[in-house]
Write a protein that holds these residues in place. Structure first.
Motif, PDB file in Angstrom:
ATOM      1  N   TRP A  66       4.602   0.514   1.882  1.00 47.71           N
ATOM      2  CA  TRP A  66       3.210   0.490   2.611  1.00 47.71           C
ATOM      3  C   TRP A  66       3.154  -0.248   3.738  1.00 47.71           C
ATOM      4  N   ASN A  81      -6.346   1.836  -1.446  1.00 47.85           N
ATOM      5  CA  ASN A  81      -6.508   0.758  -2.344  1.00 47.85           C
ATOM      6  C   ASN A  81      -6.147   1.342  -3.777  1.00 47.85           C
ATOM      7  N   ARG A 131       4.275   0.555  -8.328  1.00 48.34           N
ATOM      8  CA  ARG A 131       4.159   0.180  -6.964  1.00 48.34           C
ATOM      9  C   ARG A 131       5.598  -0.162  -6.129  1.00 48.34           C
ATOM     10  N   ILE A 164       6.394   2.652  -3.769  1.00 51.37           N
ATOM     11  CA  ILE A 164       5.624   2.803  -2.780  1.00 51.37           C
ATOM     12  C   ILE A 164       5.903   1.755  -1.531  1.00 51.37           C
ATOM     13  N   LEU A 193      -2.613   2.419  -4.293  1.00 55.30           N
ATOM     14  CA  LEU A 193      -1.828   1.264  -4.404  1.00 55.30           C
ATOM     15  C   LEU A 193      -2.103   0.572  -5.863  1.00 55.30           C
TER      16      LEU A 193
END
Length: 587
Positions: free
Chosen positions: A428, A395, A423, A426, A398
């Protein structure tokens, strides 16, 4: 609720009015125009009655008075219709603005903070509590000014005709607002309790509904039904308390208004009988003056009565604003500081942590000081028992949790980077991927991307999802909660979505935890496709994943105990214990 808190919330509510000030001023201008037309109508009606009764005038000569009255009725009706539209638009705009503020705040504090409260309480704030602000802006605030403008216009019209009637109106008018203030204190408390009870009921109902399957398996549906019934009964009682205050205030306002009008009627009655000879500036009281003042008397109090009727809207708004302001003004470490620097990520991502302490959304430490490095293009496995701090670290990466110490991305401090732009780099995939109600295509394009059909087909192929997407079609409707697809299919769609993002940092939080052996192999093959061009951090317990990792980070109770590759760690320390336990679980 303390008076100081009520005053603060009322000021906050008025501050939100700024975007609708042009519409608000137009509403007041139309109301003032309606008041002037009302006085003109009353003058025409009183003159008409005086001429018919006292002067026995020719009815044809009075035709302009009738036309003027009809025109006044039409104009006031048109103005009322337009004011209702303006008031509704004011309330709608403010509700939209406040909902955007709440959503922006939720986005800033992140999902880690949102999970601290039940989903139903957020629904209550976004829907019921914001909705309770509508009448405050649509009715109460305009009526507050109108309750000053209309009586003032009527007093200006009445005093030149009869100062005694004007004095009666002026002296009795303060009784209404004084009582409203006294009632408002109790009304705000009742509304605040009502909103709090509604928030609890919403949260409990949604939680029980989402866990219905578990409750049925453990035969707890009847017990939980009784619990919901009790909460519903509490909400009914608080709602009735609010209504009792509203009805009581309306009844008392009507009483004071009736008494005030009766005093004026008695004055004119005795004046016509010759028992009173004051108020008309040394002349006798005419029928015109009596009609004019008595017809305007109810209209003089009507804005005050309407304000009293709408006063419970003020109380309801203050009660709703209490929870909204608490949320909007709560401090969050994620909102402190700059965080506007765009990340300069031209190639692979390298992450270095020095004395890194992950913090909760309230600022309390979740881990001890962590030191590690994720080399560019490497594959790192993160292992540890439940509660070790693995998800907290994910987290943090992120951007959903604050931290102390240093966490650098290609040499730049993470908390100084723009979170939204960070982000974008990223990809995920978690244990339970989110699939929204909509088509398969809608869910694939959730990441604010615009791929062409060929790129979508390639991503589905690499994610091993073509076997069901070709059969169902990209326009296949997925229901709320991912209903319509198996867990393995949903996971592969999430991987295809991650592939389309082409992120330079791949974060995997046990993506195969809920899958059978076949689905697990398909998902892992797809994940290997993503990880070829990314720096990867994967939370996993699978021995095969650990063997193929470039390095392993071993966590326990918020601390990294060991670092190294599989061969270096397999026979020593805490990792050896975890490995032995894993082998025993498999066998």
């Amino acid at each position: 609720m303390q008076k100081s808190r009520q005053k603060y919330l009322f000021r906050w509510l008025k501050e939100q009015q700024t975007p609708i000030n042009p519409l608000f001023r137009l509403n007041i201008l139309l109301a003032a125009a309606s008041s002037l037309i009302l006085v003109a109508q009353t003058w025409l009606l009183a003159k008409l009655l005086h001429e018919l009764i006292m002067s026995d005038a020719d009815r044809n000569a009075l035709l302009p008075y009738f036309i003027g009255l009809m025109a006044g009725f039409g104009l006031r009706a048109l103005i009322l219709w337009q004011r209702e539209r303006i008031g509704f638009n004011c309330g709608r705009q403010l509700r939209n603005i406040l909902r955007r503020q709440i959503l922006a705040k939720i986005q800033r504090i992140g999902p880690a903070a949102v999970q601290n409260q039940p989903a139903g309480s957020w629904a209550s704030i976004m829907l019921e509590q914001v909705e309770n602000l509508h009448n405050f802006y649509a009715r109460y605030l305009p009526q507050q000014l109108l309750s000053v403008i209309t009586p003032l216009v009527i007093l200006i019209a009445v005093f030149p005709i009869n100062w005694a009637a004007g004095l009666i109106l002026m002296l009795t008018a303060p009784l209404v607002p004084i009582f409203m203030i006294l009632v408002g204190i109790a009304a705000a408390d009742s509304s605040q309790k009502n909103m709090a009870t509604l928030a609890r009921l919403s949260a409990q109902f949604l939680d029980r509904l989402s866990g219905l399957e578990t409750l049925r398996l453990f035969n707890q549906t009847e017990a939980q039904t009784r619990h919901i019934e009790k909460s519903t009964e509490d909400y009914r009682k608080t709602t009735m308390d609010v209504l009792k205050v509203a009805f009581l205030s309306s009844a008392v306002l009507e009483f004071f208004t009736a008494i005030s009008i009766a005093i004026m009627a008695v004055y004119f009655g005795f004046s016509f009988l010759g028992q009173m000879n004051f108020g008309s500036y040394g002349t006798s009281v005419t029928l015109f003056a009596g009609f004019f003042c008595l017809i305007l008397a109810p209209e003089f109090y009507q804005p005050l009565r309407d304000l009293g009727t709408y006063y419970h809207d003020r109380a309801a708004a203050i009660g709703a604003a209490d929870a909204i302001v608490d949320f909007l003004e709560q401090d969050s470490p994620l909102e402190q500081g700059g965080a506007e620097v765009p990340p300069t990520l031209q190639h692979h991502i390298e992450i270095k942590a020095e004395n890194l302490v992950v913090l909760s959304s309230q600022g309390s430490p979740l881990t001890k000081a962590l030191n590690f490095c994720l080399p560019a293009g490497s594959h790192t496995a993160l292992v540890g028992q439940s509660g070790a701090g693995k998800s907290s670290l994910i987290n943090l990466l992120l951007g959903f949790l604050p931290y102390q110490g240093s966490l650098k991305v290609n040499g730049e401090e993470l908390q100084q980077l723009n979170p939204e732009q960070w982000r974008r780099h990223i990809a995920w995939v978690g244990q339970n991927p989110l699939l929204l109600q909509g088509t398969i295509r809608d869910n694939l394009l959730l990441g604010d991307i615009n791929p062409d059909e060929e790129q979508i087909e390639q991503a589905l192929t690499r994610a091993n999802a073509r076997e069901f997407t070709d059969k169902l079609g990209l326009d296949y409707q997925i229901q709320e909660g991912g209903i319509g697809l198996s867990v393995g299919q949903a996971q592969r769609l999430a991987i295809a979505r991650a592939l389309l993002r082409n992120g330079r940092l791949l974060l995997l939080d046990e993506p195969t935890a809920s899958l059978d052996a076949r689905s697990e192999n398909q998902v892992l093959q797809a994940l290997n496709q993503i990880g070829e061009n990314s720096t990867t951090l994967m939370v996993t317990h699978r021995i095969e994943d650990l063997k193929h990792s470039d390095q392993i980070l071993v966590m326990r109770q918020g601390e990294i105990l060991q670092q190294g590759n599989f061969d270096q760690l397999k026979q020593q320390g805490f990792f050896a214990e975890l490995l032995a336990q894993r082998v025993q679980d498999i066998n």
